[in-house]
Design an enzyme around this catalytic site. Structure first.
Site, mmCIF file in Angstrom:
data_model
loop_
_atom_site.group_PDB
_atom_site.id
_atom_site.type_symbol
_atom_site.label_atom_id
_atom_site.label_comp_id
_atom_site.label_asym_id
_atom_site.label_seq_id
_atom_site.Cartn_x
_atom_site.Cartn_y
_atom_site.Cartn_z
ATOM 1 C CD GLU A 102 -3.565 -6.214 2.872
ATOM 2 O OE1 GLU A 102 -4.383 -5.622 3.593
ATOM 3 O OE2 GLU A 102 -2.341 -5.973 2.878
ATOM 4 C CD GLU B 271 -2.738 -1.248 2.497
ATOM 5 O OE1 GLU B 271 -2.316 -0.734 3.539
ATOM 6 O OE2 GLU B 271 -3.834 -1.832 2.443
HETATM 7 C C1 BG6 Z 1 -4.278 -3.092 5.223
HETATM 8 C C2 BG6 Z 1 -2.909 -3.471 5.715
HETATM 9 O O1 BG6 Z 1 -4.340 -1.742 5.009
HETATM 10 O O2 BG6 Z 1 -5.357 -3.355 6.073
HETATM 11 C C3 BG6 Z 1 -2.881 -4.662 6.674
HETATM 12 O O3 BG6 Z 1 -2.062 -3.731 4.632
HETATM 13 C C4 BG6 Z 1 -4.028 -4.540 7.645
HETATM 14 O O4 BG6 Z 1 -1.635 -4.702 7.293
HETATM 15 C C5 BG6 Z 1 -5.325 -4.533 6.866
HETATM 16 O O5 BG6 Z 1 -4.027 -5.528 8.636
HETATM 17 C C6 BG6 Z 1 -6.559 -4.533 7.735
HETATM 18 O O6 BG6 Z 1 -6.502 -3.484 8.647
HETATM 19 P P1 BG6 Z 1 -6.692 -3.697 10.193
HETATM 20 O O7 BG6 Z 1 -6.435 -2.374 10.805
HETATM 21 O O8 BG6 Z 1 -8.081 -4.166 10.403
HETATM 22 O O9 BG6 Z 1 -5.685 -4.731 10.591
#
Ligand code: BG6
Length: 487
Positions: free
Chosen positions: A385, A192
């Site tokens: 993701e 990101e």
């Molecule tokens: C993404 C990141 O932005 O979101 C991850 O790359 C992160 O590292 C994921 O875990 C989900 O966010 P969160 O804050 O719920 O863990």
């Protein structure tokens, strides 16, 4: 319609080193920026959310440098993957996983970050992990930097706003190519790369109270990351001619709140400044024309040295990658109701439900974003993701996470629609495939996995792994290559 995924579609799962590994002072590893992020299990919801937004202060940073109280630093213990990776990879392969995404922790390879010789023990850990993944039939998708920059590079050099970071990073990347190159299928130089705009500490190791001109520092750091990205691709292709490199953003889909032309224009600006700017540079190899107005309006004037633009032009990415969790709406109205989201808070969409953390659930937004990204860049896409953070409960040794299955089901249906629309999607790596520490709010109780990890917010627990209902559902999805999404 029947869901059709291409033959050999790569169904995957993703984690990051700092959120999963633990073993924070083992194997010669140095401290990194995530090791220093403080959390208190007694905090209420508002304090937890505030902790996400304040990023980092010099006071907290300095205190953490010598603090040995592990309970308050969950990134130091994660889900203990450092010790359990063989067992975890076995569970993932039994589910049928085709591609495993994780990140390498820079401070395991170069503990301080500015050394010239890599730490053999750190390399051996990843070699063993990737060999195991390969032995079990999974492809390996590596993020070179997922927020965890060695702290010495901040205390000594000031982090990514310093141009010297580019050389340190490229030295690190070359060590990975030379020692692990034959085991890696897909490379992602930065997780990101647009995160610096929203969370400058995570994204660019910038501490707000140390900056006279915060925004200037952020965009200077981003320029250095663009160059580091391009030079890492250059070195990668020289050392490993067949290597494939992606560029990744956190995708913030943003619809106009109304059909008022001002809202439509606002949505274009939001899309440009938060999403497209970053992929435009990495995929098209140049700063888009709209950046001038953006920089001028903020009084930002970044230093671009002779030759920089040629480097960006000559070393572009092979595939597009992004995280997709939620969508927002764009409006010029100041009265619009707000809600939370990944990295950012934004405007609420009355048509969408939200997760317990206020992230708006929008499967159709995934199809929209896939169409938009493919149309704009005409490059294959990996969804790096996607998933839902929720509070899971173990009942009689089982976790009935029908809400997660429902979230994944609706997103897979929309991914299939996008593929039918003609979008070239190479792979999908579901986020937090094994429960890990949440990145934003540092809560172990915000779980994404299809495998439960018995660990609480203080790091206590048996550490047992329990496949959730979603594990068996995902197993069936993979087995039928997405044709059977029923539940
Ligand atoms: C993404 C990141 O932005 O979101 C991850 O790359 C992160 O590292 C994921 O875990 C989900 O966010 P969160 O804050 O719920 O863990």
């Amino acid at each position: 319609m029947t869901n059709k995924f291409p033959e050999n579609f790569l169904w995957g799962g993703a984690i990051s080193g700092s959120q999963a590994d633990g073993g924070w002072n083992e194997g010669g590893k140095g401290l990194n920026t995530q090791d220093l992020r403080y959390f208190d299990a007694d905090w209420n919801r508002a304090q937890r959310d505030e902790n996400r937004n304040i990023n980092m202060t010099t006071e907290l940073f300095n205190k953490a440098l010598t603090d040995t109280d592990l309970e308050h630093y969950p990134f130091r213990w994660g889900n203990d993957f450092y010790h359990t990776y063989k067992e975890d990879l076995r569970l993932l392969s039994e589910m049928g996983l085709k591609v495993f995404r994780t990140s390498i922790t820079w401070s395991r390879i170069f503990p301080k970050g500015d050394e010239t010789e890599p730490n053999a023990e750190g390399l051996a850990y990843y070699k063993s992990m990737f060999e195991e993944a390969k032995r079990l039939g999974m492809k390996v998708f590596v993020t070179i930097l997922h927020y965890d920059t060695p702290v010495h590079l901040i205390t000594e050099y000031g982090g990514w706003k310093n141009r010297q970071m580019i050389d340190f990073y490229v030295t690190y990347a070359k060590a990975l190519y030379e020692n692990l190159g034959d085991l890696v299928d897909f490379w992602l130089p930065f997780n990101e790369i647009n995160a610096s705009k929203f969370n400058p500490y995570n994204g660019a190791s910038i501490i707000k109270d140390q900056e006279e001109n915060y925004e200037q520092a952020i965009f200077q750091a981003t320029h250095h990351q663009f160059l580091a990205n391009a030079l890492a691709i250059k070195a990668g292709k020289e050392i490993l001619p067949d290597a494939i490199f992606g560029g990744m953003i956190a995708r913030f889909e943003s619809y106009p709140a109304t059909s008022h032309p001002d809202d439509v224009m606002q949505s274009i600006l939001d899309e440009n400044y938060t999403n497209y700017f970053y992929i435009d540079v990495m995929a098209r190899g140049k700063y888009p024309s709209y950046t001038k107005r953006m920089f001028d309006s903020k009084g930002i004037s970044i230093v671009i040295e002779d030759g920089d633009l040629e480097i960006l032009k000559a070393n572009t990415i092979d595939f597009i990658s992004y995280s997709y969790y939620m969508s927002m709406v764009s409006t010029t109205s100041k009265e619009h109701e707000k809600t939370s989201g990944n990295l950012v808070s934004g405007n609420k969409n009355p048509y969408l439900e939200s997760s317990e953390w206020g992230w708006q659930i929008d499967p159709v937004g995934l199809r929209i974003s896939l169409n938009q990204m493919y149309d704009r860049y005409q490059l294959p896409i990996i969804i790096a993701e996607n998933g839902i953070g929720a509070r899971d409960v173990v009942e009689d040794g089982k976790v009935h996470d029908d809400y997660r299955i429902s979230y994944l089901n609706s997103h897979f249906e929309q991914m299939a629609e996008a593929i039918a629309d003609g979008v070239e999607v190479l792979a999908y790596t579901m986020w937090g495939i094994i429960d890990i520490v949440s990145c934003g709010t540092i809560e172990m109780s915000k779980r994404y996995g299809v495998i439960y990890v018995d660990r609480d917010e203080r790091g206590h627990g048996s550490n047992e792994r329990i496949p959730k209902d979603s594990y068996y559902w995902y197993q069936k999805v993979i087995e039928t290559n997405g044709e059977d999404l029923s539940y």
